[in-house]
Design a protein around this motif. Structure first.
Motif, PDB file in Angstrom:
ATOM      1  N   ALA A 238       0.812  -1.220   0.000  1.00 22.95           N
ATOM      2  CA  ALA A 238       0.000   0.000   0.000  1.00 22.95           C
ATOM      3  C   ALA A 238       0.844   1.269   0.000  1.00 22.95           C
ATOM      4  O   ALA A 238       0.478   2.273  -0.628  1.00 22.95           O
ATOM      5  CB  ALA A 238      -0.948  -0.019   1.194  1.00 22.95           C
ATOM      6  N   ARG A 239       1.973   1.262   0.697  1.00 20.02           N
ATOM      7  CA  ARG A 239       2.785   2.485   0.805  1.00 20.02           C
ATOM      8  C   ARG A 239       3.286   2.964  -0.560  1.00 20.02           C
ATOM      9  O   ARG A 239       3.552   4.157  -0.753  1.00 20.02           O
ATOM     10  CB  ARG A 239       3.974   2.235   1.740  1.00 20.02           C
ATOM     11  CG  ARG A 239       4.683   3.512   2.182  1.00 20.02           C
ATOM     12  CD  ARG A 239       5.800   3.215   3.179  1.00 20.02           C
ATOM     13  NE  ARG A 239       6.976   2.645   2.543  1.00 20.02           N
ATOM     14  CZ  ARG A 239       7.920   3.364   1.924  1.00 20.02           C
ATOM     15  NH1 ARG A 239       7.799   4.679   1.841  1.00 20.02           N
ATOM     16  NH2 ARG A 239       8.963   2.771   1.383  1.00 20.02           N
ATOM     17  N   GLY A 240       3.393   2.053  -1.512  1.00 23.24           N
ATOM     18  CA  GLY A 240       3.885   2.433  -2.830  1.00 23.24           C
ATOM     19  C   GLY A 240       2.804   2.446  -3.894  1.00 23.24           C
ATOM     20  O   GLY A 240       3.085   2.245  -5.074  1.00 23.24           O
ATOM     21  N   ALA A 241       1.576   2.713  -3.503  1.00 25.30           N
ATOM     22  CA  ALA A 241       0.412   2.554  -4.381  1.00 25.30           C
ATOM     23  C   ALA A 241       0.552   3.243  -5.734  1.00 25.30           C
ATOM     24  O   ALA A 241       0.068   2.740  -6.746  1.00 25.30           O
ATOM     25  CB  ALA A 241      -0.845   3.052  -3.663  1.00 25.30           C
ATOM     26  N   GLU A 242       1.199   4.399  -5.774  1.00 24.79           N
ATOM     27  CA  GLU A 242       1.271   5.161  -7.025  1.00 24.79           C
ATOM     28  C   GLU A 242       2.591   4.978  -7.780  1.00 24.79           C
ATOM     29  O   GLU A 242       2.798   5.593  -8.822  1.00 24.79           O
ATOM     30  CB  GLU A 242       1.058   6.657  -6.737  1.00 24.79           C
ATOM     31  CG  GLU A 242      -0.299   6.984  -6.144  1.00 24.79           C
ATOM     32  CD  GLU A 242      -1.446   6.465  -7.017  1.00 24.79           C
ATOM     33  OE1 GLU A 242      -1.370   6.651  -8.248  1.00 24.79           O
ATOM     34  OE2 GLU A 242      -2.375   5.865  -6.474  1.00 24.79           O
ATOM     35  N   ILE A 243       3.474   4.145  -7.264  1.00 24.96           N
ATOM     36  CA  ILE A 243       4.784   3.983  -7.904  1.00 24.96           C
ATOM     37  C   ILE A 243       4.696   2.945  -9.017  1.00 24.96           C
ATOM     38  O   ILE A 243       4.318   1.800  -8.774  1.00 24.96           O
ATOM     39  CB  ILE A 243       5.854   3.563  -6.877  1.00 24.96           C
ATOM     40  CG1 ILE A 243       5.963   4.609  -5.768  1.00 24.96           C
ATOM     41  CG2 ILE A 243       7.200   3.364  -7.562  1.00 24.96           C
ATOM     42  CD1 ILE A 243       6.935   4.239  -4.674  1.00 24.96           C
ATOM     43  N   PRO A 244       5.039   3.300 -10.258  1.00 25.20           N
ATOM     44  CA  PRO A 244       4.966   2.333 -11.365  1.00 25.20           C
ATOM     45  C   PRO A 244       6.085   1.292 -11.271  1.00 25.20           C
ATOM     46  O   PRO A 244       7.191   1.580 -10.813  1.00 25.20           O
ATOM     47  CB  PRO A 244       5.129   3.194 -12.607  1.00 25.20           C
ATOM     48  CG  PRO A 244       5.886   4.398 -12.148  1.00 25.20           C
ATOM     49  CD  PRO A 244       5.463   4.642 -10.731  1.00 25.20           C
ATOM     50  N   CYS A 245       5.772   0.088 -11.712  1.00 22.06           N
ATOM     51  CA  CYS A 245       6.753  -1.012 -11.698  1.00 22.06           C
ATOM     52  C   CYS A 245       7.038  -1.443 -13.129  1.00 22.06           C
ATOM     53  O   CYS A 245       6.217  -1.247 -14.036  1.00 22.06           O
ATOM     54  CB  CYS A 245       6.198  -2.184 -10.884  1.00 22.06           C
ATOM     55  SG  CYS A 245       7.312  -3.613 -10.782  1.00 22.06           S
ATOM     56  N   SER A 246       8.184  -2.047 -13.337  1.00 16.28           N
ATOM     57  CA  SER A 246       8.571  -2.506 -14.684  1.00 16.28           C
ATOM     58  C   SER A 246       7.626  -3.566 -15.229  1.00 16.28           C
ATOM     59  O   SER A 246       7.578  -3.802 -16.435  1.00 16.28           O
ATOM     60  CB  SER A 246      10.002  -3.070 -14.648  1.00 16.28           C
ATOM     61  OG  SER A 246      10.084  -4.170 -13.763  1.00 16.28           O
ATOM     62  N   CYS A 247       6.834  -4.202 -14.338  1.00 15.93           N
ATOM     63  CA  CYS A 247       5.904  -5.243 -14.792  1.00 15.93           C
ATOM     64  C   CYS A 247       4.639  -4.647 -15.396  1.00 15.93           C
ATOM     65  O   CYS A 247       3.822  -5.365 -15.971  1.00 15.93           O
ATOM     66  CB  CYS A 247       5.537  -6.172 -13.637  1.00 15.93           C
ATOM     67  SG  CYS A 247       4.425  -5.432 -12.415  1.00 15.93           S
ATOM     68  N   GLY A 248       4.451  -3.327 -15.260  1.00 19.01           N
ATOM     69  CA  GLY A 248       3.272  -2.674 -15.802  1.00 19.01           C
ATOM     70  C   GLY A 248       2.237  -2.301 -14.771  1.00 19.01           C
ATOM     71  O   GLY A 248       1.307  -1.533 -15.053  1.00 19.01           O
ATOM     72  N   ASN A 249       2.381  -2.818 -13.565  1.00 19.22           N
ATOM     73  CA  ASN A 249       1.466  -2.466 -12.475  1.00 19.22           C
ATOM     74  C   ASN A 249       2.052  -1.344 -11.632  1.00 19.22           C
ATOM     75  O   ASN A 249       3.162  -0.864 -11.873  1.00 19.22           O
ATOM     76  CB  ASN A 249       1.195  -3.694 -11.591  1.00 19.22           C
ATOM     77  CG  ASN A 249       0.290  -4.696 -12.269  1.00 19.22           C
ATOM     78  OD1 ASN A 249      -0.628  -4.320 -12.999  1.00 19.22           O
ATOM     79  ND2 ASN A 249       0.543  -5.974 -12.038  1.00 19.22           N
ATOM     80  N   ARG A 250       1.305  -0.963 -10.602  1.00 17.77           N
ATOM     81  CA  ARG A 250       1.775   0.036  -9.639  1.00 17.77           C
ATOM     82  C   ARG A 250       1.737  -0.556  -8.237  1.00 17.77           C
ATOM     83  O   ARG A 250       0.904  -1.417  -7.942  1.00 17.77           O
ATOM     84  CB  ARG A 250       0.901   1.307  -9.685  1.00 17.77           C
ATOM     85  CG  ARG A 250       1.025   2.094 -10.976  1.00 17.77           C
ATOM     86  CD  ARG A 250       0.112   3.321 -10.979  1.00 17.77           C
ATOM     87  NE  ARG A 250       0.238   4.065 -12.226  1.00 17.77           N
ATOM     88  CZ  ARG A 250       1.121   5.036 -12.429  1.00 17.77           C
ATOM     89  NH1 ARG A 250       1.950   5.394 -11.437  1.00 17.77           N
ATOM     90  NH2 ARG A 250       1.184   5.661 -13.587  1.00 17.77           N
TER      91      ARG A 250
END
Length: 390
Positions: A238-250
């Motif tokens: 939850a703490r990183g809810a808005e951070i994009p990931c290389s997998c395409g999710n956040r």
């Protein structure tokens, strides 16, 4: 029938204990003459040897037999993001020789696998072995691997590798099975083999450029249906809810707590780290911002591991990968959350420890992967049957 009996005898001897023909006959219910014939077969295959005589109780001492560090060997290969490392090992786990080269995995499969093929033959010669002595090859790759085929599947840091037939590429190079797994699984195998051999429930967590885990339960590496068991780096936090990931999710753990993510956050605060190693260097120099960032990353990892503890109930959690070199700061954050949030029964005897094997875990684990296959009942039966048909 003969190959099955021979395999059963060999599996008894895999524990490393030396035994006489009489002891083996008593354990299996076979006639001593039958045991003698099967032991002779295993000796001809180079898997078992005479290791001295038992203490005599009168009369001629009986010979003892055990699995030996014979001429037969395996090859272990650790392919990392920027390096390739190979090792030749005996069937008892003794490493006879190694080679290491800085080759980016992004150079593609032909470049990386070509280097492995060339150097493996040279290394075997250097340690006094030949291709004929090789029983199996184990390879670890830094990305998801479909276990049944040995093909990497959508690996984010391996351009050109998607669905590449790694075992098939080695046909004609190695006339033995080539087993491929992801790097975290083989690190789990290597860590357990060298540091926790008596532990049947172990979770190995790699925190580096990415985050992943290898799960050992009941003494067996658990890969899951498609080989993605332990992929905790893409669990939502939850703490990183808005951070994009290389997998395409956040909101993935990896986007929040990996070495790359910490370096990115520290750059935003005015520092200049570009890698996990740069973060570790800042921590070792006592930089407060880096120490606090690593401690928080440990808490984030711990949040996901709390669920893992409830789900698989490990007795040991090992923290490895390049960021583990930051010492107790990362592990302190993990412990803080896991011990606070997990059920007391699950954590009463739970150990959370730094990797003892360190950078050697992957290449050792690759050797272990090959050894487990080479000494499996099915492979021993095949070797005996092939020997009998010659």
């Amino acid at each position: 029938m003969g190959s099955t009996v021979t395999s059963d005898l060999f599996q008894i001897l895999r524990d490393g204990r030396a035994r006489t023909r009489t002891e083996l006959a008593a354990m299996t219910g076979l006639a001593r003459s039958t045991v003698a014939l099967r032991i002779e077969t295993l000796m001809e295959l180079g898997l078992v040897g005479s290791v001295g005589d038992a203490v005599s109780t009168g009369g001629r001492p009986s010979s003892q037999f055990a699995i030996t560090a014979s001429e037969r060997v395996v090859l272990g290969v650790d392919v990392g993001a920027t390096h390739v490392r190979i090792a030749v090992s005996t069937l008892t786990g003794t490493v006879l020789g190694e080679r290491h080269e800085r080759i980016p995995v992004a150079d593609g499969p032909e470049a990386v696998l070509g280097w492995i093929a060339t150097e493996a033959q040279s290394l075997l010669t250097d340690v006094g072995r030949s291709m004929g002595d090789l029983l199996a090859v184990g390879i670890g790759l830094p990305g998801p691997v479909e276990h049944e085929t040995g093909r990497p599947i959508n690996p984010p840091i391996m351009p050109g590798w998607d669905r590449f037939d790694v075992p098939g590429w080695f046909e004609g190079v190695f006339d033995v099975p080539v087993l491929v797994d992801n790097d975290v699984n083989i690190m789990a195998l290597g860590e357990r083999e060298r540091s926790w051999p008596e532990v049947d429930h172990l979770l190995f967590v790699k925190v580096a450029t990415g985050i992943g885990s290898g799960v050992i339960a009941g003494g067996v590496l658990q890969r899951g249906a498609q080989g993605t068991a332990g992929d905790i780096g893409h669990v939502y936090v939850a703490r990183g809810a808005e951070i994009p990931c290389s997998c395409g999710n956040r909101g993935c753990l990896e986007a929040l707590a990996s070495g790359a993510a910490i370096a990115r956050a520290l750059r935003a605060s005015g520092l200049d780290p570009n890698s996990s190693q740069d973060v570790v260097d800042l921590v070792k120099r006592g930089n407060i911002d880096a120490i606090q960032a690593v401690r928080q990353a440990g808490r984030d990892v711990g949040e996901v591991l709390t669920t893992c503890v409830s789900l698989i109930n490990p007795s040991v959690i090992v923290i490895g990968g390049s960021l583990a070199q930051a010492g107790e700061h990362l592990i302190a954050g993990v412990r803080e959350v896991v011990y606070t949030r997990s059920m007391p029964l699950a954590t009463e005897h739970l150990q959370i420890a730094q990797s003892r094997v360190g950078a050697d875990a992957a290449v050792i684990g690759a050797c272990v992967l090959a050894i487990h296959y080479a000494l499996s009942p099915a492979n021993i039966e095949s070797m005996v049957a092939a020997g009998a048909s010659r």
